[in-house]
Design an enzyme around this catalytic site. Structure first.
Site, PDB file in Angstrom:
ATOM      1  N   HIS A   1       0.829  -1.204   0.000  1.00 53.09           N
ATOM      2  CA  HIS A   1       0.000   0.000   0.000  1.00 53.09           C
ATOM      3  C   HIS A   1       0.862   1.251   0.000  1.00 53.09           C
ATOM      4  O   HIS A   1       2.052   1.200   0.295  1.00 53.09           O
ATOM      5  CB  HIS A   1      -0.971   0.050   1.193  1.00 53.09           C
TER       6      HIS A   1
ATOM      7  N   HIS B   1       4.126   7.147   3.696  1.00 52.90           N
ATOM      8  CA  HIS B   1       5.039   6.013   3.538  1.00 52.90           C
ATOM      9  C   HIS B   1       4.559   5.073   2.439  1.00 52.90           C
ATOM     10  O   HIS B   1       3.431   5.158   1.978  1.00 52.90           O
ATOM     11  CB  HIS B   1       5.250   5.249   4.854  1.00 52.90           C
TER      12      HIS B   1
ATOM     13  N   GLU C   1       7.749   1.040   4.926  1.00 53.71           N
ATOM     14  CA  GLU C   1       7.186   0.030   5.812  1.00 53.71           C
ATOM     15  C   GLU C   1       7.387  -1.330   5.151  1.00 53.71           C
ATOM     16  O   GLU C   1       7.174  -1.463   3.943  1.00 53.71           O
ATOM     17  CB  GLU C   1       5.687   0.287   6.023  1.00 53.71           C
TER      18      GLU C   1
HETATM   19 CO    CO Z   1       1.267   1.385   6.245  1.00 56.18          CO
END
Ligand code: CO
Length: 134
Positions: free
Chosen positions: A7, A79, A130
């Site tokens: 994502h 992020h 991440e």
């Molecule tokens: Co995230």
């Protein structure tokens, strides 16, 4: 080691407005807001055919995205999340390569209840990364 894009997270100052934008104006499937007190954010998941967008809004007094929104009043990309098969192996390989892992270096469960880690943006071309074990 690095796998699929899981994502992209966008910090937003107005969650209802951003949900409306993605859901009604752009025609994506959006979730109801989900509070994640352990992470200091409320999240709306936007499902796209090939990935997800997560709209993040601060929750509580010590939200990790409060500073980001203070510097980016209109919101912005916060992020990028990549999938890995083995988060410990990925962490150790990245650390050996000189990358800094944020926090105490131990994975904790993220927005999808899977182990995640964050990597220092200064080590990744100015982008907070991440990693999520899938
Ligand atoms: Co995230």
């Amino acid at each position: 080691m690095i796998g699929r894009l899981n994502h992209i997270a966008i910090a937003v100052p107005d969650l209802a407005k951003a949900s409306e934008l993605y859901g009604t104006v752009m025609g994506a499937k959006v979730s109801a807001p989900k509070p994640l007190p352990a992470h200091g954010v409320t999240v709306v998941f936007v499902e796209l055919p090939n990935t997800k967008i997560e709209l993040l809004h601060p929750l509580g007094e010590k939200s990790p995205i409060a500073g980001f929104l203070a510097r980016n009043a209109d919101g912005g990309i916060h992020h990028v999340c990549y999938e890995v098969d083995d988060i410990y192996a990925a962490r150790d390989k990245l650390k050996a390569g000189g990358a800094r892992v944020l926090g105490n270096g131990e994975p904790k469960n993220g927005a999808h209840d899977k182990p995640v880690l964050f990597l220092h943006p200064k080590d990744f071309a100015g982008t907070l990364i991440e990693l999520e074990q899938v």
